[in-house]
Write a protein that holds these residues in place. Structure first.
Motif: not given
Length: 451
Positions: A260-273, A276-283
């Motif tokens: 979660l910390l990595r997502f908050l810093q980079e604002r991208v997620v990787e699904r399990l398996g 691909k890094e998927i950018p997400v714009d979320v509060r």
């Protein structure tokens, strides 16, 4: 009948007394009934503000059975009506019993017109206040913020903070005990933000098994694990362009805290398996009832994540610390559940009001709502008592409403405290209190204190 008329129903079988009362209350619209059946018909047709009810009605004019039944039926049909029971001389016990059943007051014959007029006028004033309160509650918005009900300084301070924070796209941490309404405040932040037209996705980190929480948050690709038969986005992706509410963030496992910390810093997620890094714009809005600083010291919560999720921290007070809000919330829940459950109109008895104001509410708003809902279902008549709320209430411990009494108690407490601080030195005590020595002596004598 004109809705502006002050409507008084007199339930009395004595024709002479009927005429006397009609003449006595010439400034009221007076309706007369001689028995229970007539009285109930009139109440159904037009609920009265005040009812003068003789307990000795036919077919039992020498007893009180018919009068007591009439009292209870009127309460069921018109809970806001104030009922003054009229009893024979030396019949105080039955009058007290009627008060216990919900009557507003009682009056013993023979009739003294002036005293009875004072009682009826006072009762009608209370009836009008209750009506006005109902109107205000029906027309008022939910509170200082959408979904927030309260008028205490403590909750208004939180609401002002929310109004300032909401338009700014910052990660917010809501701290408060269970049942204080953290999710309601999270939704208020979302509704006041620039993302209000987008989704708000909520997830309870304590309610989902640890082995499923990662896939719930981040999603998974087809074949990522046994049973993953199709590609599934996580809650973070679903909240794209909107708000993600992470409730009970203190229960997030350590390995997921890093992700979660990595997502908050980079604002991208990787699904399990997936790779691909998927950018997400979320509060992100987080909430917990736990002390995260203690968790950090114990190694159960990452300090770097704590600073990321608490760019703004809002402390939500417990219900017992919100002066006056318990009763306001209780009335709101009462009206809501009476409507939802088809229970007509009910009101709180005086002991119920005092119990609500004095009970510490360890379960906060959630407990209050639960008790009100249960009492609406279980109450036998139009009045909800402390017993219906299942609150053991001692009237002797009740906080007074009388301003003079409150001031005197505060004065007495301040003098005792000052005397203790000065070790009973009168000069020093007077100086600390900002009064002269003679004034202090007078106050010590007034409150029967010994210096």
């Amino acid at each position: 009948m004109n809705g502006n008329d002050r409507y008084l129903l007199v339930v009395e079988d004595d024709p002479g007394l009927q005429s006397q009362l009609r003449w006595c209350f010439d400034d009221f619209q007076v309706a007369i009934s001689s028995n229970r059946e007539e009285a109930i018909t009139m109440v159904r047709r037009h609920p009265p503000g005040v009812v003068l009810l003789d307990l000795g009605l036919p077919p039992d004019p020498g007893g009180v059975t018919e009068g007591m039944k009439t009292l209870q039926e009127i309460q069921l049909l018109s809970p806001l009506s104030r009922i003054i029971v009229v009893t024979g001389d030396h019949d105080r016990d039955h009058a007290v019993e009627a008060i216990g059943l919900g009557a507003y007051d009682f009056y013993q014959k023979p009739v003294d017109a002036e005293i009875l007029k004072l009682m009826v006028n006072r009762a009608y004033s209370v009836f009008e206040l209750e009506q006005e309160n109902m109107r205000l509650q029906a027309h008022q918005k939910e509170g200082p913020l959408q979904g927030i009900i309260g008028s205490s300084p403590e909750i208004l301070k939180v609401c002002r903070t929310v109004e300032k924070v909401a338009p700014c796209d910052v990660t917010t941490l809501l701290l408060g005990a269970s049942g204080t309404g953290k999710e309601v405040f999270a939704r208020a932040i979302h509704n006041l933000s620039t993302r209000k037209n987008q989704k708000m996705i909520a997830i309870n980190c304590a309610a989902i098994p640890e082995n499923l929480l990662e896939s719930e948050l981040f999603g998974y690709e087809k074949g990522a694990f046994t049973g993953a038969t199709q590609q599934t986005p996580g809650k973070i992706e679903y909240a794209d362009k909107g708000t993600l509410f992470l409730d009970e963030i203190g229960d997030l496992p350590l390995e997921l805290q890093a992700k979660l910390l990595r997502f908050l810093q980079e604002r991208v997620v990787e699904r399990l398996g997936g790779r691909k890094e998927i950018p997400v714009d979320v509060r992100i809005i987080c909430a917990t009832h736990q002390d995260l600083t203690t968790h950090i010291q114990d190694g159960r919560f990452r300090e770097d994540l704590f600073y990321r999720i608490s760019e703004i921290t809002i402390n939500i007070p417990k219900l017992k610390d919100r002066n006056g809000d318990a009763l306001l919330l209780a009335r709101t829940f009462l009206n809501q559940y009476c409507s939802d459950l088809g229970k007509g109109t009910k009101r709180f008895s005086e002991d119920a009001i005092q119990a609500i104001e004095n009970y510490p509410w360890p379960g906060n708003i959630r407990e209050l709502e639960s008790r009100i809902k249960r009492s609406v279902i279980m109450a036998d008549n139009g009045q909800i008592t402390a017993e219906d709320l299942e609150i053991n209430f001692d009237p002797q411990n009740n906080t007074p409403l009388n301003l003079k009494q409150i001031r005197e108690e505060a004065e007495r407490s301040a003098i005792l405290r000052a005397l203790n601080h000065s070790n009973d030195n009168i000069s020093e005590t007077a100086k600390n209190l900002g009064v002269t020595r003679p004034t202090l002596y007078n106050m010590i004598e007034k409150y029967n204190l010994k210096a």
